[in-house]
Motif scaffolding. Structure first.
Motif, PDB file in Angstrom:
ATOM      1  N   CYS A  29     -33.763 -27.215  14.732  1.00  0.00           N
ATOM      2  CA  CYS A  29     -33.341 -27.757  13.445  1.00  0.00           C
ATOM      3  C   CYS A  29     -34.501 -27.771  12.464  1.00  0.00           C
ATOM      4  CB  CYS A  29     -32.830 -29.180  13.597  1.00  0.00           C
ATOM      5  SG  CYS A  29     -31.341 -29.315  14.583  1.00  0.00           S
ATOM      6  N   ALA A  30     -34.153 -27.647  11.199  1.00  0.00           N
ATOM      7  CA  ALA A  30     -35.105 -27.825  10.110  1.00  0.00           C
ATOM      8  C   ALA A  30     -34.531 -28.898   9.202  1.00  0.00           C
ATOM      9  CB  ALA A  30     -35.305 -26.525   9.358  1.00  0.00           C
ATOM     10  N   ASN A  31     -35.365 -29.799   8.722  1.00  0.00           N
ATOM     11  CA  ASN A  31     -34.940 -30.927   7.890  1.00  0.00           C
ATOM     12  C   ASN A  31     -35.701 -30.906   6.574  1.00  0.00           C
ATOM     13  OD1 ASN A  31     -33.312 -32.716   9.917  1.00  0.00           O
ATOM     14  ND2 ASN A  31     -35.074 -31.891  11.019  1.00  0.00           N
ATOM     15  N   TYR A  32     -35.020 -31.305   5.499  1.00  0.00           N
ATOM     16  CA  TYR A  32     -35.595 -31.234   4.164  1.00  0.00           C
ATOM     17  C   TYR A  32     -35.202 -32.448   3.339  1.00  0.00           C
ATOM     18  CZ  TYR A  32     -35.750 -26.316   5.500  1.00  0.00           C
ATOM     19  OH  TYR A  32     -35.962 -25.138   6.165  1.00  0.00           O
ATOM     20  N   GLU A  33     -36.052 -32.803   2.392  1.00  0.00           N
ATOM     21  CA  GLU A  33     -35.602 -33.639   1.301  1.00  0.00           C
ATOM     22  C   GLU A  33     -34.666 -32.729   0.508  1.00  0.00           C
ATOM     23  OE1 GLU A  33     -39.035 -34.927  -0.868  1.00  0.00           O
ATOM     24  OE2 GLU A  33     -39.815 -36.070   0.819  1.00  0.00           O
ATOM     25  N   ALA A  34     -33.606 -33.279  -0.094  1.00  0.00           N
ATOM     26  CA  ALA A  34     -32.649 -32.407  -0.766  1.00  0.00           C
ATOM     27  C   ALA A  34     -31.952 -33.122  -1.912  1.00  0.00           C
ATOM     28  CB  ALA A  34     -31.612 -31.904   0.232  1.00  0.00           C
ATOM     29  N   VAL A  35     -31.344 -32.341  -2.762  1.00  0.00           N
ATOM     30  CA  VAL A  35     -30.501 -32.843  -3.841  1.00  0.00           C
ATOM     31  C   VAL A  35     -29.123 -32.218  -3.639  1.00  0.00           C
ATOM     32  CG1 VAL A  35     -30.087 -32.864  -6.335  1.00  0.00           C
ATOM     33  CG2 VAL A  35     -32.424 -33.089  -5.438  1.00  0.00           C
ATOM     34  N   GLY A  36     -28.094 -33.074  -3.629  1.00  0.00           N
ATOM     35  CA  GLY A  36     -26.728 -32.596  -3.460  1.00  0.00           C
ATOM     36  C   GLY A  36     -25.869 -32.960  -4.654  1.00  0.00           C
ATOM     37  N   TRP A  37     -24.703 -32.327  -4.755  1.00  0.00           N
ATOM     38  CA  TRP A  37     -23.743 -32.618  -5.814  1.00  0.00           C
ATOM     39  C   TRP A  37     -22.404 -32.022  -5.421  1.00  0.00           C
ATOM     40  CZ3 TRP A  37     -27.630 -29.089  -6.100  1.00  0.00           C
ATOM     41  CH2 TRP A  37     -27.273 -27.758  -6.291  1.00  0.00           C
ATOM     42  N   LYS A  48     -23.235 -36.237 -10.737  1.00  0.00           N
ATOM     43  CA  LYS A  48     -24.672 -36.373 -10.950  1.00  0.00           C
ATOM     44  C   LYS A  48     -25.384 -35.889  -9.680  1.00  0.00           C
ATOM     45  CE  LYS A  48     -24.610 -41.105  -9.398  1.00  0.00           C
ATOM     46  NZ  LYS A  48     -25.356 -41.787  -8.541  1.00  0.00           N
ATOM     47  N   ASP A  49     -26.664 -35.601  -9.789  1.00  0.00           N
ATOM     48  CA  ASP A  49     -27.456 -35.230  -8.618  1.00  0.00           C
ATOM     49  C   ASP A  49     -27.535 -36.414  -7.666  1.00  0.00           C
ATOM     50  OD1 ASP A  49     -27.884 -32.725  -9.637  1.00  0.00           O
ATOM     51  OD2 ASP A  49     -29.983 -33.068 -10.185  1.00  0.00           O
ATOM     52  N   ILE A  50     -27.463 -36.123  -6.382  1.00  0.00           N
ATOM     53  CA  ILE A  50     -27.521 -37.147  -5.342  1.00  0.00           C
ATOM     54  C   ILE A  50     -28.741 -36.850  -4.468  1.00  0.00           C
ATOM     55  CG2 ILE A  50     -26.317 -38.188  -3.391  1.00  0.00           C
ATOM     56  CD1 ILE A  50     -23.695 -36.994  -4.652  1.00  0.00           C
ATOM     57  N   ALA A  51     -29.695 -37.769  -4.423  1.00  0.00           N
ATOM     58  CA  ALA A  51     -30.891 -37.594  -3.588  1.00  0.00           C
ATOM     59  C   ALA A  51     -30.526 -37.883  -2.138  1.00  0.00           C
ATOM     60  CB  ALA A  51     -32.002 -38.516  -4.048  1.00  0.00           C
ATOM     61  N   GLY A  52     -30.990 -37.030  -1.240  1.00  0.00           N
ATOM     62  CA  GLY A  52     -30.714 -37.225   0.178  1.00  0.00           C
ATOM     63  C   GLY A  52     -31.578 -36.325   1.029  1.00  0.00           C
ATOM     64  N   THR A  53     -31.101 -36.035   2.214  1.00  0.00           N
ATOM     65  CA  THR A  53     -31.779 -35.113   3.123  1.00  0.00           C
ATOM     66  C   THR A  53     -30.781 -34.063   3.582  1.00  0.00           C
ATOM     67  OG1 THR A  53     -31.291 -36.501   5.039  1.00  0.00           O
ATOM     68  CG2 THR A  53     -33.418 -36.843   3.963  1.00  0.00           C
ATOM     69  N   SER A  54     -31.305 -32.918   3.961  1.00  0.00           N
ATOM     70  CA  SER A  54     -30.448 -31.862   4.492  1.00  0.00           C
ATOM     71  C   SER A  54     -31.021 -31.374   5.810  1.00  0.00           C
ATOM     72  CB  SER A  54     -30.342 -30.703   3.497  1.00  0.00           C
ATOM     73  OG  SER A  54     -31.605 -30.097   3.313  1.00  0.00           O
ATOM     74  N   PHE A  55     -30.185 -30.707   6.573  1.00  0.00           N
ATOM     75  CA  PHE A  55     -30.654 -30.121   7.826  1.00  0.00           C
ATOM     76  C   PHE A  55     -29.905 -28.829   8.090  1.00  0.00           C
ATOM     77  CE2 PHE A  55     -27.074 -32.725   9.002  1.00  0.00           C
ATOM     78  CZ  PHE A  55     -26.383 -31.959   9.924  1.00  0.00           C
ATOM     79  N   ARG A  56     -30.534 -27.967   8.838  1.00  0.00           N
ATOM     80  CA  ARG A  56     -29.925 -26.725   9.326  1.00  0.00           C
ATOM     81  C   ARG A  56     -30.290 -26.609  10.790  1.00  0.00           C
ATOM     82  NH1 ARG A  56     -30.169 -22.239   4.626  1.00  0.00           N
ATOM     83  NH2 ARG A  56     -30.106 -23.673   2.871  1.00  0.00           N
ATOM     84  N   CYS A  57     -29.282 -26.375  11.624  1.00  0.00           N
ATOM     85  CA  CYS A  57     -29.508 -26.268  13.064  1.00  0.00           C
ATOM     86  C   CYS A  57     -28.811 -25.023  13.595  1.00  0.00           C
ATOM     87  CB  CYS A  57     -28.932 -27.482  13.797  1.00  0.00           C
ATOM     88  SG  CYS A  57     -29.740 -29.038  13.377  1.00  0.00           S
ATOM     89  N   GLY A  58     -29.309 -24.512  14.698  1.00  0.00           N
ATOM     90  CA  GLY A  58     -28.651 -23.383  15.318  1.00  0.00           C
ATOM     91  C   GLY A  58     -29.225 -23.069  16.674  1.00  0.00           C
ATOM     92  N   ASN A  59     -28.397 -22.438  17.478  1.00  0.00           N
ATOM     93  CA  ASN A  59     -28.828 -21.879  18.755  1.00  0.00           C
ATOM     94  C   ASN A  59     -27.984 -20.637  18.994  1.00  0.00           C
ATOM     95  OD1 ASN A  59     -26.327 -22.687  19.957  1.00  0.00           O
ATOM     96  ND2 ASN A  59     -27.204 -24.668  20.496  1.00  0.00           N
ATOM     97  N   ALA A  60     -27.981 -20.114  20.184  1.00  0.00           N
ATOM     98  CA  ALA A  60     -27.247 -18.883  20.469  1.00  0.00           C
ATOM     99  C   ALA A  60     -25.736 -19.076  20.435  1.00  0.00           C
ATOM    100  CB  ALA A  60     -27.661 -18.345  21.843  1.00  0.00           C
ATOM    101  N   TYR A  61     -25.263 -20.317  20.460  1.00  0.00           N
ATOM    102  CA  TYR A  61     -23.834 -20.569  20.587  1.00  0.00           C
ATOM    103  C   TYR A  61     -23.192 -21.183  19.348  1.00  0.00           C
ATOM    104  CZ  TYR A  61     -25.420 -20.113  25.371  1.00  0.00           C
ATOM    105  OH  TYR A  61     -26.007 -19.662  26.507  1.00  0.00           O
TER     106      TYR A  61
END
Length: 153
Positions: A29-37, A48-61
């Motif tokens: 996984c990779a984690n980031y500070e992020a802005v969502g909407w 409006k912009d929403i301050a939060g965190t984001s993540f991306r995860c993955g494996n072979a499946y």
């Protein structure tokens, strides 16, 4: 059987079993500070912009990602390998999305669609919905415990 033959036989059985029995893949996984909407695609109205965190995860499946804040949580998941999609609610190669706004707590996953996916941003929506959910990754957050705790995959 000689001692050499016995050792060779046990080694071959061990290697054959290892080739057949694979341990479950641990998601990276990779984690980031992020802005969502979110945007209404019909009216063009954007939140409006929403301050939060984001993540991306993955494996072979499986693969997934998401955005989290106190006001909005969006998680998307896709199971890639048919043999590993053991949950009957998931069909292989289908994108599923879970959205919670405010104090709403729902773990229901619905079919969704990724509309845009770049190195640092994602836009997606639920199937048959005019609302688009987007977020943009900012600063990388080192997090070595997040591989298990994100639950995105």
């Amino acid at each position: 059987m000689s001692r050499f033959s016995s050792s060779l036989f046990l080694t071959l059985v061990s290697l054959a079993f290892h080739g057949v029995h694979q341990q479950p893949a641990v998601a990276g996984c990779a984690n980031y500070e992020a802005v969502g909407w979110f945007t209404n695609a019909v009216s063009g109205e954007r939140s409006k912009d929403i301050a939060g965190t984001s993540f991306r995860c993955g494996n072979a499946y499986s693969a997934g990602g998401g955005f989290r804040s106190s006001d909005l949580t969006v998680i998307t998941t896709v199971c890639i390998n048919e043999e590993m999609c053991t949950d009957p609610r998931f069909k292989p190669n289908t994108t599923y999305v879970s959205i919670n706004q405010g104090k709403s707590v729902s773990s229901e996953q619905n079919k969704g669609e990724i509309l845009s996916f770049t190195r640092n941003s994602i836009t997606m929506k639920l199937e048959n919905s005019p609302i688009l959910y987007s977020w943009k990754d900012a600063k990388f957050i080192p997090c070595y415990e997040c591989q298990v705790s994100n639950g995105g995959t």
